[in-house]
Design an enzyme around this catalytic site. Structure first.
Site, PDB file in Angstrom:
ATOM      1  N   GLN A  71       0.693  -1.125  -0.007  1.00  0.00           N
ATOM      2  CA  GLN A  71       0.112  -0.200  -0.039  1.00  0.00           C
ATOM      3  C   GLN A  71       0.804   1.304  -0.076  1.00  0.00           C
ATOM      4  O   GLN A  71       0.415   2.244  -0.488  1.00  0.00           O
ATOM      5  CB  GLN A  71      -1.041  -0.072   1.154  1.00  0.00           C
ATOM      6  CG  GLN A  71      -2.037  -0.936   1.142  1.00  0.00           C
ATOM      7  CD  GLN A  71      -2.553  -1.350  -0.356  1.00  0.00           C
ATOM      8  OE1 GLN A  71      -3.539  -0.336  -0.698  1.00  0.00           O
ATOM      9  NE2 GLN A  71      -2.221  -2.217  -1.134  1.00  0.00           N
TER      10      GLN A  71
ATOM     11  N   HIS B 158       1.560   3.022  -3.457  1.00  0.00           N
ATOM     12  CA  HIS B 158       0.255   3.647  -4.247  1.00  0.00           C
ATOM     13  C   HIS B 158       0.717   5.029  -4.435  1.00  0.00           C
ATOM     14  O   HIS B 158       0.361   5.590  -5.669  1.00  0.00           O
ATOM     15  CB  HIS B 158      -1.099   3.583  -3.308  1.00  0.00           C
ATOM     16  CG  HIS B 158      -1.735   2.357  -3.744  1.00  0.00           C
ATOM     17  ND1 HIS B 158      -2.231   2.209  -5.084  1.00  0.00           N
ATOM     18  CD2 HIS B 158      -2.079   1.243  -3.112  1.00  0.00           C
ATOM     19  CE1 HIS B 158      -2.802   1.014  -5.401  1.00  0.00           C
ATOM     20  NE2 HIS B 158      -2.954   0.480  -4.149  1.00  0.00           N
TER      21      HIS B 158
ATOM     22  N   GLU C  86      -8.624   2.274   6.201  1.00  0.00           N
ATOM     23  CA  GLU C  86      -9.326   1.757   4.814  1.00  0.00           C
ATOM     24  C   GLU C  86      -9.416   0.097   4.821  1.00  0.00           C
ATOM     25  O   GLU C  86     -10.288  -0.718   4.552  1.00  0.00           O
ATOM     26  CB  GLU C  86      -8.607   2.194   3.618  1.00  0.00           C
ATOM     27  CG  GLU C  86      -9.263   1.851   2.368  1.00  0.00           C
ATOM     28  CD  GLU C  86      -8.339   1.859   0.781  1.00  0.00           C
ATOM     29  OE1 GLU C  86      -7.226   2.245   1.240  1.00  0.00           O
ATOM     30  OE2 GLU C  86      -8.865   1.770  -0.112  1.00  0.00           O
ATOM     31  N   HIS C  87      -8.090  -0.503   5.069  1.00  0.00           N
ATOM     32  CA  HIS C  87      -7.818  -2.000   5.041  1.00  0.00           C
ATOM     33  C   HIS C  87      -7.116  -2.263   6.395  1.00  0.00           C
ATOM     34  O   HIS C  87      -6.188  -1.615   7.079  1.00  0.00           O
ATOM     35  CB  HIS C  87      -6.666  -2.333   3.939  1.00  0.00           C
ATOM     36  CG  HIS C  87      -7.104  -1.721   2.761  1.00  0.00           C
ATOM     37  ND1 HIS C  87      -6.273  -0.679   2.088  1.00  0.00           N
ATOM     38  CD2 HIS C  87      -7.854  -2.418   1.686  1.00  0.00           C
ATOM     39  CE1 HIS C  87      -6.668  -0.479   0.702  1.00  0.00           C
ATOM     40  NE2 HIS C  87      -7.871  -1.500   0.675  1.00  0.00           N
TER      41      HIS C  87
ATOM     42  N   ASP D 149      -7.569  -6.392  -3.224  1.00  0.00           N
ATOM     43  CA  ASP D 149      -7.207  -5.253  -4.530  1.00  0.00           C
ATOM     44  C   ASP D 149      -7.686  -5.742  -5.751  1.00  0.00           C
ATOM     45  O   ASP D 149      -8.070  -4.936  -6.716  1.00  0.00           O
ATOM     46  CB  ASP D 149      -5.930  -4.731  -4.564  1.00  0.00           C
ATOM     47  CG  ASP D 149      -5.647  -3.722  -3.404  1.00  0.00           C
ATOM     48  OD1 ASP D 149      -6.454  -3.178  -2.723  1.00  0.00           O
ATOM     49  OD2 ASP D 149      -4.335  -3.406  -3.189  1.00  0.00           O
TER      50      ASP D 149
ATOM     51  N   HIS E 286     -53.553  17.746   5.360  1.00  0.00           N
ATOM     52  CA  HIS E 286     -53.122  16.591   5.723  1.00  0.00           C
ATOM     53  C   HIS E 286     -54.341  15.820   6.396  1.00  0.00           C
ATOM     54  O   HIS E 286     -54.626  14.496   5.536  1.00  0.00           O
ATOM     55  CB  HIS E 286     -51.792  16.512   6.463  1.00  0.00           C
ATOM     56  CG  HIS E 286     -50.588  16.665   6.022  1.00  0.00           C
ATOM     57  ND1 HIS E 286     -50.263  17.860   5.640  1.00  0.00           N
ATOM     58  CD2 HIS E 286     -49.372  16.115   5.632  1.00  0.00           C
ATOM     59  CE1 HIS E 286     -49.456  18.033   5.246  1.00  0.00           C
ATOM     60  NE2 HIS E 286     -48.446  16.910   5.209  1.00  0.00           N
TER      61      HIS E 286
HETATM   62  N1  LIG Z   1      -9.574   4.486  -1.256  1.00  0.00           N
HETATM   63  C1  LIG Z   1      -9.555   3.496  -2.402  1.00  0.00           C
HETATM   64  O1  LIG Z   1     -10.667   2.582  -2.606  1.00  0.00           O
HETATM   65  C2  LIG Z   1      -8.616   3.600  -3.378  1.00  0.00           C
HETATM   66  C3  LIG Z   1      -8.537   2.490  -4.482  1.00  0.00           C
HETATM   67  C4  LIG Z   1      -7.514   2.732  -5.483  1.00  0.00           C
HETATM   68  C5  LIG Z   1      -6.665   3.973  -5.643  1.00  0.00           C
HETATM   69  N2  LIG Z   1      -6.798   4.770  -4.486  1.00  0.00           N
HETATM   70  C6  LIG Z   1      -5.811   5.872  -4.325  1.00  0.00           C
HETATM   71  O2  LIG Z   1      -6.013   6.725  -5.588  1.00  0.00           O
HETATM   72  C7  LIG Z   1      -5.193   7.648  -5.716  1.00  0.00           C
HETATM   73  C8  LIG Z   1      -4.666   7.710  -7.169  1.00  0.00           C
HETATM   74  O3  LIG Z   1      -3.923   8.942  -7.508  1.00  0.00           O
HETATM   75  P1  LIG Z   1      -3.221   9.146  -8.766  1.00  0.00           P
HETATM   76  O4  LIG Z   1      -2.730  10.629  -8.472  1.00  0.00           O
HETATM   77  O5  LIG Z   1      -2.361   8.247  -9.029  1.00  0.00           O
HETATM   78  O6  LIG Z   1      -4.106   9.337  -9.852  1.00  0.00           O
HETATM   79  P2  LIG Z   1      -5.704   9.994  -9.885  1.00  0.00           P
HETATM   80  O7  LIG Z   1      -6.120   9.845 -11.590  1.00  0.00           O
HETATM   81  O8  LIG Z   1      -6.462  10.188  -8.764  1.00  0.00           O
HETATM   82  O9  LIG Z   1      -5.152  11.667 -10.180  1.00  0.00           O
HETATM   83  C9  LIG Z   1      -4.428  12.081 -11.299  1.00  0.00           C
HETATM   84  C10 LIG Z   1      -4.902  13.313 -12.027  1.00  0.00           C
HETATM   85  O10 LIG Z   1      -4.915  14.384 -10.784  1.00  0.00           O
HETATM   86  C11 LIG Z   1      -4.889  15.769 -11.375  1.00  0.00           C
HETATM   87  N3  LIG Z   1      -3.505  16.366 -10.682  1.00  0.00           N
HETATM   88  C12 LIG Z   1      -2.354  16.168 -10.812  1.00  0.00           C
HETATM   89  N4  LIG Z   1      -1.585  17.183 -10.024  1.00  0.00           N
HETATM   90  C13 LIG Z   1      -2.536  18.136  -9.965  1.00  0.00           C
HETATM   91  C14 LIG Z   1      -2.285  19.524  -9.386  1.00  0.00           C
HETATM   92  N5  LIG Z   1      -1.005  19.913  -8.865  1.00  0.00           N
HETATM   93  N6  LIG Z   1      -3.326  20.312  -9.363  1.00  0.00           N
HETATM   94  C15 LIG Z   1      -4.711  19.868  -9.601  1.00  0.00           C
HETATM   95  N7  LIG Z   1      -4.901  18.488 -10.061  1.00  0.00           N
HETATM   96  C16 LIG Z   1      -3.648  17.767 -10.512  1.00  0.00           C
HETATM   97  C17 LIG Z   1      -4.448  15.514 -12.809  1.00  0.00           C
HETATM   98  O11 LIG Z   1      -5.564  16.017 -13.470  1.00  0.00           O
HETATM   99  C18 LIG Z   1      -4.241  13.959 -12.923  1.00  0.00           C
HETATM  100  O12 LIG Z   1      -4.957  13.600 -14.007  1.00  0.00           O
HETATM  101  C19 LIG Z   1      -3.859   7.037  -5.283  1.00  0.00           C
HETATM  102  O13 LIG Z   1      -3.899   7.818  -3.798  1.00  0.00           O
HETATM  103  C20 LIG Z   1      -4.429   5.647  -4.357  1.00  0.00           C
HETATM  104  O14 LIG Z   1      -3.801   5.556  -3.108  1.00  0.00           O
HETATM  105  C21 LIG Z   1      -7.841   4.817  -3.480  1.00  0.00           C
HETATM  106  N1  LIG Z   2      -5.268  -0.654  -2.603  1.00  0.00           N
HETATM  107  C1  LIG Z   2      -6.234   0.297  -3.603  1.00  0.00           C
HETATM  108  C2  LIG Z   2      -7.333   0.545  -2.609  1.00  0.00           C
HETATM  109  O1  LIG Z   2      -6.803   1.716  -1.944  1.00  0.00           O
HETATM  110  C3  LIG Z   2      -6.734  -0.545  -4.645  1.00  0.00           C
HETATM  111  C4  LIG Z   2      -5.702  -0.825  -5.751  1.00  0.00           C
HETATM  112  C5  LIG Z   2      -5.842  -1.267  -7.180  1.00  0.00           C
HETATM  113  N2  LIG Z   2      -4.870  -1.446  -7.723  1.00  0.00           N
HETATM  114  C6  LIG Z   2      -3.998  -2.130  -6.709  1.00  0.00           C
HETATM  115  N3  LIG Z   2      -4.566  -1.512  -5.515  1.00  0.00           N
HETATM  116 ZN   LIG Z   3      -3.741  -1.551  -3.460  1.00  0.00          ZN
END
Ligand SMILES: NC(=O)c1ccc[n+]([C@@H]2O[C@H](COP(=O)([O-])OP(=O)(O)OC[C@H]3O[C@@H](n4cnc5c(N)ncnc54)[C@H](O)[C@@H]3O)[C@@H](O)[C@H]2O)c1
Ligand SMILES: N[C@H](CO)Cc1c[nH]c[nH+]1
Ligand SMILES: [Zn+2]
Length: 424
Positions: free
Chosen positions: A255, A258, A322-323, A356, A415
């Site tokens: 995690q 990520h 979350e997990h 996941d 009513h």
């Molecule tokens: N809670 C859950 O269920 C779960 C599941 C899967 C993933 N996640 C989380 O999702 C997140 C994915 O994040 P990511 O960044 O890889 O992808 P993302 O797609 O969420 O974000 C990318 C986007 O953020 C925007 N961005 C980047 N920098 C910016 C700035 N300075 N100002 C404004 N907008 C900006 C851009 O438009 C870009 O397209 C990770 O934190 C991961 O841990 C959570």
């Molecule tokens: N751990 C993420 C949720 O917090 C989900 C994910 C997608 N791919 C790998 N991991």
């Molecule tokens: Zn994951």
């Protein structure tokens, strides 16, 4: 990871704080993005794609040729793995269907409830640091089981203006209607308010970074529903001396990789185990391609030595991860005491990665402590429950006097009349 021994209750708030941007700073950036999309529609999306994702596009929608090319580009091995995961997710989410029986609450008065699919749903698939095609399965499969008639998907394009092939393959496999090349807060605004190209959705789903999560929370004040705040990934592990340090280290790193703002916490009852996990992590991190990200997120993370499993559970319930992995002897017994967590993994052979990808449970889960009150995505997230009732002539004679009394006491005489007129 920083090791903290036997923390005082007064230290907990600071100790278990999530890494986050300054709220005012995040709010002002996201508010500006939403306003621009509402004012300028597609034009704003093209400009924001250039600004944040460094790509110049002249169309947002993914074409049939792009879908076909993606299907060819995904290997048979990956297609088979996606199939295994999709079948398990389908099985688990189909088991959540339930039909409730009508209830005669008083003689001649029958009430019932029916789940009806939300018609238009918008799903966000993260793509900033990794193209999370597994999230397509987690959102589109329950949407399809529920019977949603329109499932649109937004995800950020790469610098060539393409979408990851596995995302497109999974979208096609699971019945997504249309895919659009836009990410971040701007994608959420587009699905919330609609633009020339992107239709407005009734409910928006999906995880994302802090910009995406803040945007979902902001648009939800404006009438569009959202699943929940599903922000940066988190994992807490409760482990005792029976746990395998190499397994625990692997889970924590899974995690941590990520994002820089992910957080992992180990609650251990054994000092030697904590030390061994830390050593293992130093070894395992070496060959990870995303080690810089993992290192950054480990600097937000902690290993906490606690006196026993009950203490660990108390702290974990306070943190509301979350997990949660419980790698202890009698993990099932400890699991009975879990009050706050998005998804729980029991025993030594249940890695969080199973949830996941492929065990069947949903990986779109509440973060940032919201697991105290929110559930993860499920079939229920894609339906609304509509109540129905039918009252016979004898039924209104029976129930009417109670309604008349109450309406009169609230001074709502129209009513009351709606009942009296039927009883005459
Ligand atoms: N809670 C859950 O269920 C779960 C599941 C899967 C993933 N996640 C989380 O999702 C997140 C994915 O994040 P990511 O960044 O890889 O992808 P993302 O797609 O969420 O974000 C990318 C986007 O953020 C925007 N961005 C980047 N920098 C910016 C700035 N300075 N100002 C404004 N907008 C900006 C851009 O438009 C870009 O397209 C990770 O934190 C991961 O841990 C959570
Ligand atoms: N751990 C993420 C949720 O917090 C989900 C994910 C997608 N791919 C790998 N991991
Ligand atoms: Zn994951």
């Amino acid at each position: 990871m920083n090791i903290i021994k036997y923390p005082n209750p007064s230290e907990l708030e600071e100790l278990l704080k999530r890494p986050s941007f300054e709220a005012d700073y995040l709010e002002s950036i996201v508010k500006n993005i939403i306003t621009r999309v509402r004012q300028c529609g597609d034009q704003a999306l093209f400009e924001l794609n250039e600004k944040f994702d460094k790509v110049k596009l002249d169309t947002l929608i993914v074409s049939k040729q792009e879908f076909d090319a993606a299907t060819n580009a995904v290997s048979d091995e990956l297609k088979n793995a996606i199939q295994v995961a999709a079948e398990n997710i389908l099985k688990f989410h189909s088991s959540q269907k339930r039909v409730e029986k009508p209830v005669e609450t008083s003689q001649g008065v029958t009430c019932w409830r029916k789940a009806v699919a939300i018609e238009k749903v918008g799903i966000y698939i993260p793509g900033g640091t990794a193209p999370l095609f597994s999230t397509v399965l987690m959102l589109a499969i329950p949407a399809t089981i529920a019977g949603c008639s329109e499932i649109i998907l937004c995800t950020p394009p790469d610098r060539e203006g393409s979408i990851n092939s596995a995302i497109l393959y999974a979208a096609q496999l699971t019945g997504v209607t249309k895919v659009y090349k836009v990410g971040g807060a701007q994608a959420i605004a587009a699905m919330a308010y609609g633009t020339e190209s992107i239709p407005k959705a009734d409910k928006i789903f999906g995880p994302g970074n802090q910009y995406v999560t803040a945007a979902k929370q902001m648009v939800s004040l404006d009438g569009v529903a959202i699943d929940m705040p599903a922000g940066p990934s988190e994992l807490a592990i409760i482990a005792d001396a029976s746990a395998n340090p190499a397994f625990i280290a692997a889970d924590l790193l899974s995690q941590a990789e990520h994002g820089r703002d992910s957080q992992v916490i180990l609650f251990g009852t054994d000092e030697y185990l904590i030390k061994s996990v830390n050593e293992e992590m130093q070894t395992q991190i070496r060959d990870l391609p995303r080690k810089e990200i993992a290192k950054a997120s480990l600097s937000n993370s902690k290993a906490i030595l606690v006196k026993d499993i009950n203490e660990a559970l108390k702290l974990s319930n306070y943190y509301a991860p979350e997990h949660l992995i419980i790698a202890t002897e009698n993990a099932e017994d400890a699991a009975e005491k879990v009050l706050n967590a998005g998804s729980v993994f029991l025993g030594n052979y249940t890695p969080e990665s199973a949830g996941d990808y492929a065990s069947g449970t949903n990986h779109t889960l509440p973060t940032n402590g919201t697991a105290r009150a929110y559930s993860g995505v499920s079939l229920d997230s894609f339906v609304k429950q509509i109540t129905f009732q039918k009252i016979t002539q004898a039924g209104i004679q029976n129930l009417g006097p109670a309604i008349e009394q109450m309406a009169e006491a609230e001074q709502l005489l129209a009513h009351k009349r709606a009942v009296t007129i039927r009883m005459a």
